[in-house]
Motif scaffolding. Structure first.
Motif, PDB file in Angstrom:
ATOM      1  N   ASP A   9       0.833  -1.209   0.000  1.00  0.00           N
ATOM      2  CA  ASP A   9       0.000   0.000   0.000  1.00  0.00           C
ATOM      3  C   ASP A   9       0.863   1.254   0.000  1.00  0.00           C
ATOM      4  N   GLN A  10       1.946   1.254   0.782  1.00  0.00           N
ATOM      5  CA  GLN A  10       2.844   2.412   0.822  1.00  0.00           C
ATOM      6  C   GLN A  10       3.556   2.596  -0.512  1.00  0.00           C
ATOM      7  N   LEU A  11       3.954   1.496  -1.151  1.00  0.00           N
ATOM      8  CA  LEU A  11       4.603   1.590  -2.458  1.00  0.00           C
ATOM      9  C   LEU A  11       3.632   2.132  -3.512  1.00  0.00           C
ATOM     10  N   GLU A  12       2.368   1.743  -3.392  1.00  0.00           N
ATOM     11  CA  GLU A  12       1.379   2.275  -4.335  1.00  0.00           C
ATOM     12  C   GLU A  12       1.174   3.770  -4.115  1.00  0.00           C
ATOM     13  N   SER A  13       1.098   4.211  -2.859  1.00  0.00           N
ATOM     14  CA  SER A  13       0.921   5.629  -2.572  1.00  0.00           C
ATOM     15  C   SER A  13       2.131   6.446  -3.018  1.00  0.00           C
ATOM     16  N   ALA A  14       3.310   5.826  -2.958  1.00  0.00           N
ATOM     17  CA  ALA A  14       4.515   6.525  -3.370  1.00  0.00           C
ATOM     18  C   ALA A  14       4.692   6.545  -4.878  1.00  0.00           C
ATOM     19  N   GLY A  15       3.840   5.836  -5.618  1.00  0.00           N
ATOM     20  CA  GLY A  15       3.932   5.831  -7.070  1.00  0.00           C
ATOM     21  C   GLY A  15       4.953   4.857  -7.607  1.00  0.00           C
ATOM     22  N   ILE A  16       5.322   3.847  -6.826  1.00  0.00           N
ATOM     23  CA  ILE A  16       6.318   2.873  -7.285  1.00  0.00           C
ATOM     24  C   ILE A  16       5.638   1.689  -7.959  1.00  0.00           C
ATOM     25  N   VAL A  17       4.471   1.282  -7.458  1.00  0.00           N
ATOM     26  CA  VAL A  17       3.706   0.203  -8.099  1.00  0.00           C
ATOM     27  C   VAL A  17       2.320   0.737  -8.409  1.00  0.00           C
ATOM     28  N   GLY A  18       1.649   0.053  -9.327  1.00  0.00           N
ATOM     29  CA  GLY A  18       0.318   0.450  -9.735  1.00  0.00           C
ATOM     30  C   GLY A  18      -0.764  -0.116  -8.830  1.00  0.00           C
ATOM     31  N   PRO A  19      -2.028   0.122  -9.183  1.00  0.00           N
ATOM     32  CA  PRO A  19      -3.149  -0.357  -8.368  1.00  0.00           C
ATOM     33  C   PRO A  19      -3.345  -1.864  -8.497  1.00  0.00           C
ATOM     34  N   PHE A  20      -4.241  -2.359  -7.685  1.00  0.00           N
ATOM     35  CA  PHE A  20      -4.539  -3.785  -7.677  1.00  0.00           C
ATOM     36  C   PHE A  20      -5.226  -4.189  -8.985  1.00  0.00           C
ATOM     37  N   GLU A  21      -4.815  -5.353  -9.538  1.00  0.00           N
ATOM     38  CA  GLU A  21      -5.339  -5.808 -10.828  1.00  0.00           C
ATOM     39  C   GLU A  21      -5.850  -7.242 -10.735  1.00  0.00           C
ATOM     40  N   GLY A  22      -6.530  -7.570  -9.675  1.00  0.00           N
ATOM     41  CA  GLY A  22      -7.089  -8.915  -9.542  1.00  0.00           C
ATOM     42  C   GLY A  22      -6.015  -9.934  -9.220  1.00  0.00           C
ATOM     43  N   SER A  23      -6.057 -11.071  -9.937  1.00  0.00           N
ATOM     44  CA  SER A  23      -5.100 -12.144  -9.680  1.00  0.00           C
ATOM     45  C   SER A  23      -3.714 -11.853 -10.256  1.00  0.00           C
ATOM     46  N   LYS A  24      -3.582 -10.832 -11.092  1.00  0.00           N
ATOM     47  CA  LYS A  24      -2.289 -10.491 -11.686  1.00  0.00           C
ATOM     48  C   LYS A  24      -1.452  -9.676 -10.705  1.00  0.00           C
ATOM     49  N   ALA A  25      -0.156  -9.720 -10.871  1.00  0.00           N
ATOM     50  CA  ALA A  25       0.740  -8.918 -10.046  1.00  0.00           C
ATOM     51  C   ALA A  25       0.597  -7.443 -10.438  1.00  0.00           C
ATOM     52  N   ARG A  26       0.852  -6.562  -9.482  1.00  0.00           N
ATOM     53  CA  ARG A  26       0.749  -5.123  -9.753  1.00  0.00           C
ATOM     54  C   ARG A  26       1.834  -4.677 -10.746  1.00  0.00           C
ATOM     55  N   GLU A  27       1.536  -3.660 -11.513  1.00  0.00           N
ATOM     56  CA  GLU A  27       2.494  -3.110 -12.465  1.00  0.00           C
ATOM     57  C   GLU A  27       3.539  -2.283 -11.718  1.00  0.00           C
ATOM     58  N   VAL A  28       4.818  -2.485 -12.052  1.00  0.00           N
ATOM     59  CA  VAL A  28       5.908  -1.722 -11.443  1.00  0.00           C
ATOM     60  C   VAL A  28       6.142  -0.480 -12.304  1.00  0.00           C
ATOM     61  N   LEU A  29       5.981   0.696 -11.708  1.00  0.00           N
ATOM     62  CA  LEU A  29       6.066   1.948 -12.453  1.00  0.00           C
ATOM     63  C   LEU A  29       7.492   2.474 -12.568  1.00  0.00           C
ATOM     64  N   ILE A  30       8.425   1.994 -11.795  1.00  0.00           N
ATOM     65  CA  ILE A  30       9.841   2.403 -11.858  1.00  0.00           C
ATOM     66  C   ILE A  30      10.612   1.298 -12.570  1.00  0.00           C
ATOM     67  N   LEU A  31      11.364   1.677 -13.619  1.00  0.00           N
ATOM     68  CA  LEU A  31      11.974   0.654 -14.468  1.00  0.00           C
ATOM     69  C   LEU A  31      13.366   0.235 -14.025  1.00  0.00           C
ATOM     70  N   ASP A  32      14.121   1.127 -13.339  1.00  0.00           N
ATOM     71  CA  ASP A  32      15.481   0.758 -12.952  1.00  0.00           C
ATOM     72  C   ASP A  32      15.784   1.337 -11.577  1.00  0.00           C
ATOM     73  N   GLU A  33      16.926   0.908 -11.014  1.00  0.00           N
ATOM     74  CA  GLU A  33      17.289   1.326  -9.669  1.00  0.00           C
ATOM     75  C   GLU A  33      17.689   2.795  -9.618  1.00  0.00           C
ATOM     76  N   TYR A  34      18.275   3.328 -10.698  1.00  0.00           N
ATOM     77  CA  TYR A  34      18.658   4.747 -10.719  1.00  0.00           C
ATOM     78  C   TYR A  34      17.410   5.626 -10.589  1.00  0.00           C
ATOM     79  N   SER A  35      16.384   5.277 -11.351  1.00  0.00           N
ATOM     80  CA  SER A  35      15.128   6.043 -11.257  1.00  0.00           C
ATOM     81  C   SER A  35      14.508   5.893  -9.869  1.00  0.00           C
ATOM     82  N   LEU A  36      14.686   4.712  -9.282  1.00  0.00           N
ATOM     83  CA  LEU A  36      14.153   4.492  -7.931  1.00  0.00           C
ATOM     84  C   LEU A  36      14.846   5.390  -6.917  1.00  0.00           C
ATOM     85  N   GLU A  37      16.200   5.521  -7.007  1.00  0.00           N
ATOM     86  CA  GLU A  37      16.910   6.377  -6.062  1.00  0.00           C
ATOM     87  C   GLU A  37      16.463   7.827  -6.199  1.00  0.00           C
ATOM     88  N   GLN A  38      16.249   8.264  -7.427  1.00  0.00           N
ATOM     89  CA  GLN A  38      15.757   9.623  -7.616  1.00  0.00           C
ATOM     90  C   GLN A  38      14.363   9.789  -6.990  1.00  0.00           C
TER      91      GLN A  38
END
Length: 820
Positions: free
Chosen positions: A783-812
């Motif tokens: 839930d915290q990762l979703e609020s921070a914009g790192i993962v997407g919303p819940f999509e049923g039985s599928k895994a959530r979409e990861v909105l950050i593609l690499d670790e450099y973008s994550l550090e920023q």
């Protein structure tokens, strides 16, 4: 020629000559059975008690004036004397109070009014306001004792030997008698009588405030494990070890209620062998006494039952943990709360003989000879067992079911060919007048009262008119089905009522799921006694489909936690585990506790399968597969026994199935794997499939007011602070994620973010596995990762979409969150 025999299971009926006499005798006392009589008498008793109480209370203030007026004007009407009584309740109140207080027990006569009020309350409301018998004994003794004591005082202080309204005539005469025999010793006799009555009435066995604080000693080389009572925190303070001298192996265990004893020169390698008696929560705990004097092997860490040597523990016995002491004043509901119906079987001998002749005649039309026919009367149907002549094919008889029904003018004819375990063919014919099988007759039967089953359920009566008591713990799950209005909800109420009448709230909990929202609402009154719920849930009875899914998954968590406890205790079943815990062989400080049975009741499975589908089917199947050993049992009912509701996974894990009347043979095969349920006659007529056995039962009847009275009786008693709390469960699809505050993030937030970005998979289970976290904490991280914009919303039985593609973008992203 067929041989007709008739088995009569009912008592002999009176002949025509005897019947008028019996009816005449019973009619004389028929009015005593009128409930209106008891209701009227109840209100009369209550009103009379209030009237007498007010009259006697007024007499305490106006007694001297009214007393002289009533005594001097016995021959002259008071109205003609020109005076008026001062009693608050007028002339009648003055005369009644004068009689009770002047000629009987004096002021003590007031003590009899609560007894009269309690009797009236019981007649009106069918329950006790207080224990009438015990209170009557106490008040009767108090009235006589107080009246005699006041009589002595009046006798010794009054210049004239006249009785007073304080003691009454009876108290005054008793005082004169006691004073004549003992003089001033009469006061001593009254004190002794008061003490003796208190000892027996309050069951006083010792005067603990006069005892000193002794102690016993034992030789030990190891730390003595704590003896834990019902209150685990208090038990730790009972023992305190301290060495006496450095050169000896003498230790002292101090007890709060025993003198200190010292045993010196104890063996240096002996294990803990004895402890003194203790008092935990006001109960004296005693330890087991071994038969031999040999030294037992050292105790295991989990086993903390400590034994006394035989010479010191003679006359003592072990005191086990009693879970019912959590609610020591709990009273089981009485049978008087249930209605009593006429349970006579209304089948005449002429009806039996006519049916036998019609059956034989119908079969003879098709050249089927019958060697013998017998009849067994049941509450709903009568079973006719026939033995065909040699050479007759059974399939030929089974095909004549419609012809037999036509000749007997009856519906619901069912042929059992052959009867299991017998060399006969059974033909079930409905009775013209049915017997009412009441729940009261089931619960008062000897078979139910003396049952030693873990979860006994009195379902009803069989064809042979016998009470059928099943054990839900051995089923271990029950699947119920039937068309609308055929008795499913009544059957559920029968199951719940049977268990409530047999088990203590500490031994059993219900999880009630009621999608229809009206069938199980009566059980809200016993929420703090028998019900279980999710933490924070406003109601214990679940009606929302979303909460049903969470509750079922919470039960799965409860199941896993219980299996962990059984694994640590090295037990294979709940019964073994609770036996060890009751015998104090499991340490509560390590998480062990007494585990009650949990019964999950679902009133309408079809609605849940339509709205939730797999989300409901999966946890139900998992519970049905695994939960038997740890005391979680399922009772699932549905009115649509189709294959898309009772799926193969659910059906395979419910070995015991119960079917009321259904609309088609297909539905019967779906629920029972065989036909027959479509031929039932409704109104509680049901078939119970237990493996290869198929039993026809007339379900007991319990009306809604009866269930309401039982629940009200329990609900008015002291219960637990809250309902039994199930483990918390948070689903992945729960919405309403709060605004993200980086200062309140989880300590492992950044590590979880890097894990998600590295694997490019927004999954709660991934965080659980890799970071070794619990489900609840992993869900909050998502839930915290979703609020921070790192993962997407819940999509049923599928895994959530990861909105950050690499670790450099994550550090920023993380740095920007810190600066906000």
């Amino acid at each position: 020629m067929a041989q007709n025999t008739y088995k009569q299971n009912t008592p002999r009926r009176p002949s025509q000559k005897e019947a008028p006499v019996a009816e005449q005798t019973s009619s004389k006392f028929e009015f005593l059975k009128d409930p209106r009589l008891f209701l009227a008498l109840g209100f009369l008793f209550m009103a009379l008690s209030i009237f007498l109480f007010g009259a006697m209370l007024s007499y305490l203030f106006t007694g001297p004036e009214d007393q002289s007026l009533l005594i001097t004007n016995d021959s002259l009407p008071i109205a003609e004397s020109g005076k008026e009584v001062q009693n608050w309740l007028g002339m009648l109140g003055a005369r009644a109070a004068h009689f009770l207080m002047y000629f009987l027990f004096g002021v003590s006569s007031i003590l009899f009014t609560p007894i009269m009020f309690g009797i009236g309350f019981r007649l009106v409301f069918k329950r006790d306001l207080f224990p009438i018998g015990r209170l009557s004994l106490f008040l009767a003794f108090a009235a006589i004792w107080l009246s005699t004591t006041l009589g002595l005082m009046v006798y010794n202080t009054s210049t004239e030997a006249v009785n007073s309204y304080l003691s009454g005539a009876i108290g005054y005469e008793l005082a004169i008698l006691a004073h004549g025999f003992l003089g001033w010793g009469a006061y001593l006799l009254l004190v002794v009588l008061l003490i003796v009555f208190a000892i027996f009435f309050f069951n006083i066995t010792r005067l603990s405030f006069l005892e000193t604080a002794p102690a016993s000693t034992i030789p030990v080389n190891e730390e003595v494990p704590p003896l834990v009572g019902n209150d685990e925190t208090d038990a730790e303070e009972l023992l305190e070890e301290e060495p006496l001298e450095e050169d000896t192996d003498t230790w002292v265990i101090k007890d709060l209620h025993q003198e200190e004893k010292v045993v010196e020169n104890a063996p240096t390698q002996s294990p803990p062998s004895s402890i003194p008696d203790f008092t935990v929560n006001g109960r004296e705990l005693q330890t087991e006494a071994p038969d031999q004097k040999s030294i037992d092997p050292p105790l295991e860490e989990e086993n903390f039952v400590v034994n006394l040597p035989a010479e010191e523990s003679k006359g003592t016995q072990s005191v086990n943990y009693d879970p019912t002491l959590d609610l020591p004043s709990y009273q089981y509901p009485p049978l008087d709360l249930l209605n009593e119906y006429d349970s006579k079987v209304q089948v005449t001998k002429g009806e039996l003989e006519a049916n036998m002749e019609n059956i034989v005649k119908t079969l003879s039309h098709y050249n089927i000879e019958i060697a013998k026919i017998e009849a067994t009367i049941g509450p709903t149907v009568t079973l006719y067992e026939i033995i065909p002549a040699a050479g007759v094919r059974i399939s030929k008889i089974k095909g004549l079911v419609d012809d037999i029904a036509l000749n007997l003018a009856a519906l619901g004819i069912r042929i059992i060919a052959p009867m299991p375990g017998k060399g006969t063919i059974g033909i079930e014919v409905p009775n013209k007048s049915r017997e009412m099988v009441s729940i009261r007759s089931m619960l008062s039967s000897e078979k139910f009262l003396k049952s030693d089953k873990d979860l006994p359920v009195a379902l009803g009566k069989t064809i042979s008119n016998e009470v059928f008591v099943a054990d839900l713990a051995k089923m271990p799950h029950l699947l119920m089905a039937g068309a609308t209005g055929q008795g499913k909800s009544v059957g559920l109420n029968v199951i719940l009522t049977s268990l409530i009448y047999k088990k203590h709230p500490s031994q059993l909990k219900f999880v009630l799921v009621d999608p229809k929202k009206v069938e199980l609402t009566l059980f809200n009154h016993i929420e703090r006694h028998f019900l279980a719920q999710l933490p924070g849930s406003p109601e214990a009875i679940i009606t929302d489909t979303r909460k049903v899914v969470n509750t079922l998954n919470s039960l799965c968590i409860e199941m896993d936690e219980r299996y962990d406890l059984l694994k640590d205790a090295q037990c294979r079943s709940l019964k073994e585990y609770n036996t060890k815990f009751v015998e104090r062989r499991l340490n509560p400080q390590k998480g062990h506790r007494f585990l009650p049975f949990i019964v999950l009741v679902i009133d309408e499975l079809a609605d849940l399968m339509m709205t939730a589908g797999k989300e409901v089917e999966t946890p139900i199947a998992r519970l049905a597969q695994l939960a038997r050993a740890i005391g979680i049992h399922l009772v699932v009912a549905t009115q649509r026994p189709s294959v898309n509701v009772i799926t193969g996974i659910i059906k395979a894990n419910f070995p015991v199935r119960l079917s009321f009347k259904v609309s088609s043979k297909i539905d019967s095969r779906t629920i029972l794997d065989t036909g027959g349920a479509e031929q039932l006659i409704g109104q509680g007529d049901m078939l119970l499939s237990m493996g290869s056995d198929l039993v026809r039962i007339q379900c007991a009847f319990v009306d809604t007011p009866e269930v309401e009275r039982v629940c009200d009786f329990i609900g008015q008693q002291r219960g637990y602070d809250t309902a039994y709390q199930l483990p918390e469960y948070v689903s992945d699809d729960e919405e309403g994620v709060s605004d993200f505050d980086f200062s309140e993030r989880d300590p492992m937030f950044e590590e979880a973010a890097r894990l998600i970005v590295t694997h490019q998979q927004g999954s709660t289970s991934l965080i659980q596995r890799k970071l070794k976290l619990g489900y609840n904490r992993a869900g909050r991280l998502i839930d915290q990762l979703e609020s921070a914009g790192i993962v997407g919303p819940f999509e049923g039985s599928k895994a959530r979409e990861v909105l950050i593609l690499d670790e450099y973008s994550l550090e920023q992203k993380l740095n920007s969150l810190k600066n906000e």
